[in-house]
Motif scaffolding. Structure first.
Motif, PDB file in Angstrom:
ATOM      1  N   UNK A  41       0.820  -1.212   0.000  1.00 24.64           N
ATOM      2  CA  UNK A  41       0.000   0.000   0.000  1.00 24.64           C
ATOM      3  C   UNK A  41       0.853   1.261   0.000  1.00 24.64           C
ATOM      4  N   UNK A  42       1.999   1.209   0.643  1.00 24.34           N
ATOM      5  CA  UNK A  42       2.919   2.353   0.629  1.00 24.34           C
ATOM      6  C   UNK A  42       3.352   2.666  -0.798  1.00 24.34           C
ATOM      7  N   UNK A  43       3.635   1.629  -1.548  1.00 23.87           N
ATOM      8  CA  UNK A  43       4.010   1.796  -2.948  1.00 23.87           C
ATOM      9  C   UNK A  43       2.891   2.496  -3.718  1.00 23.87           C
ATOM     10  N   UNK A  44       1.652   2.049  -3.521  1.00 23.69           N
ATOM     11  CA  UNK A  44       0.511   2.648  -4.209  1.00 23.69           C
ATOM     12  C   UNK A  44       0.326   4.111  -3.810  1.00 23.69           C
ATOM     13  N   UNK A  45       0.546   4.403  -2.540  1.00 19.98           N
ATOM     14  CA  UNK A  45       0.339   5.774  -2.068  1.00 19.98           C
ATOM     15  C   UNK A  45       1.410   6.726  -2.586  1.00 19.98           C
ATOM     16  N   UNK A  46       2.588   6.221  -2.901  1.00 23.91           N
ATOM     17  CA  UNK A  46       3.595   7.059  -3.567  1.00 23.91           C
ATOM     18  C   UNK A  46       3.113   7.407  -4.972  1.00 23.91           C
ATOM     19  N   UNK A  47       2.548   6.417  -5.677  1.00 19.40           N
ATOM     20  CA  UNK A  47       2.036   6.672  -7.027  1.00 19.40           C
ATOM     21  C   UNK A  47       0.909   7.696  -7.007  1.00 19.40           C
ATOM     22  N   UNK A  48       0.113   7.713  -5.925  1.00 18.12           N
ATOM     23  CA  UNK A  48      -1.023   8.631  -5.822  1.00 18.12           C
ATOM     24  C   UNK A  48      -0.665   9.964  -5.171  1.00 18.12           C
ATOM     25  N   UNK A  49       0.580  10.119  -4.738  1.00 22.07           N
ATOM     26  CA  UNK A  49       1.000  11.383  -4.148  1.00 22.07           C
ATOM     27  C   UNK A  49       0.697  11.534  -2.674  1.00 22.07           C
ATOM     28  N   UNK A  50       0.283  10.453  -2.015  1.00 23.72           N
ATOM     29  CA  UNK A  50       0.021  10.522  -0.572  1.00 23.72           C
ATOM     30  C   UNK A  50       1.338  10.608   0.202  1.00 23.72           C
ATOM     31  N   UNK A 165      -6.152  -1.065  -7.531  1.00 21.34           N
ATOM     32  CA  UNK A 165      -7.071  -1.774  -6.643  1.00 21.34           C
ATOM     33  C   UNK A 165      -6.252  -2.319  -5.483  1.00 21.34           C
ATOM     34  N   UNK A 166      -6.343  -1.649  -4.340  1.00 19.42           N
ATOM     35  CA  UNK A 166      -5.540  -2.015  -3.180  1.00 19.42           C
ATOM     36  C   UNK A 166      -6.337  -2.959  -2.286  1.00 19.42           C
ATOM     37  N   UNK A 167      -6.188  -4.252  -2.519  1.00 18.14           N
ATOM     38  CA  UNK A 167      -6.973  -5.271  -1.805  1.00 18.14           C
ATOM     39  C   UNK A 167      -8.459  -4.941  -1.906  1.00 18.14           C
ATOM     40  N   UNK A 195      -4.376  -1.433 -15.045  1.00 21.22           N
ATOM     41  CA  UNK A 195      -4.814  -1.708 -13.676  1.00 21.22           C
ATOM     42  C   UNK A 195      -3.640  -2.263 -12.886  1.00 21.22           C
ATOM     43  N   UNK A 196      -3.457  -1.751 -11.669  1.00 28.73           N
ATOM     44  CA  UNK A 196      -2.512  -2.352 -10.730  1.00 28.73           C
ATOM     45  C   UNK A 196      -3.335  -3.054  -9.662  1.00 28.73           C
ATOM     46  N   UNK A 197      -3.212  -4.361  -9.593  1.00 29.96           N
ATOM     47  CA  UNK A 197      -3.946  -5.165  -8.620  1.00 29.96           C
ATOM     48  C   UNK A 197      -3.009  -5.533  -7.479  1.00 29.96           C
TER      49      UNK A 197
END
Length: 225
Positions: A41-50, A165-167, A195-197
């Motif tokens: 999820x940390x990886x995904x949040x970097x992509x989203x700018x969180x 899609x994060x879980x 899509x990133x699953x």
């Protein structure tokens, strides 16, 4: 379409990412697999700018999206949308679903007038297999599967290049999960988007994805399919 190079991220003294690199081409379903709580999820949040990366770079369509020295490009970053594990968390419990859609469209100027907004909403609801009448409900009045589809529909308003899609389907039964994922795949690939699953379910990732990265010991390794 997405290229991440040598991303590092720590929280205090706890390292989560260590030179994580990966690519997401146009029109692909890319899986990120690993145990729960390992840093996906940390990886995904970097992509989203969180979260900002502490080192490394992320590119979107060949242009720099973020780095430690460059602030996240919020305007371009809207083309990356994420659906979370708990779909109700993205919905205002006191707001009818229709008002949430109109608010997003108005704020981001996705439509010139109410008629255009209605046409856009109807088209997206059709894509996710929902009837227009569901918009008259408050979030607590709809099922988990319906809330998941509403969350996805809200993301599709942005016409994203990447939908994460994060879980996002882990709370659904197997049949509903399969239907939702098939719907997402069809909606995104229609525009050659990706899509990133993110999942801890190895069987699900192996079945759906064109490309898989295994998250282990703070690093990503591409798995041969």
């Amino acid at each position: 379409m997405i290229r991440a190079e040598k991303l590092k991220k720590s929280f205090g003294t706890a390292a989560v990412l260590d030179e994580a690199s990966f690519e997401i081409p146009d029109g692909e379903i890319v899986g990120i697999y690993g145990k729960s709580g390992i840093g996906k999820s940390t990886l995904a949040k970097i992509l989203c700018g969180v979260y900002p990366p502490q080192s490394g770079r992320v590119y979107l369509d060949g242009e720099l999206l973020c780095s430690p020295d460059t602030a996240y490009d919020r305007k371009r970053g809207l083309r990356i949308q994420m659906v979370y594990q708990q779909p109700y968390s993205s919905l205002d419990p006191n707001q009818k679903l229709c008002d949430g859609f109109y608010e997003l469209i108005r704020y981001h100027r996705f439509a010139a007038d109410r008629k255009s907004a209605d046409h856009k909403i109807d088209a997206i609801l059709h894509e996710v297999g929902l009837e227009r009448s569901i918009l008259n409900h408050l979030p607590y009045q709809i099922s988990g599967g319906e809330a998941q589809r509403i969350a996805i529909a809200r993301c599709l308003l942005f016409e994203p290049r990447l939908l994460i899609l994060d879980e996002a389907t882990s709370m659904l039964d197997v049949s509903t999960q399969a239907n939702v994922l098939a719907m997402v795949k069809k909606a995104m690939q229609k525009n050659n988007s990706s899509v990133m699953l993110i999942s801890h379910d190895e069987e699900l990732v192996s079945f759906l994805c064109n490309r898989i990265y295994v998250f282990d010991n703070k690093k990503l390794e591409e798995k041969t399919i």
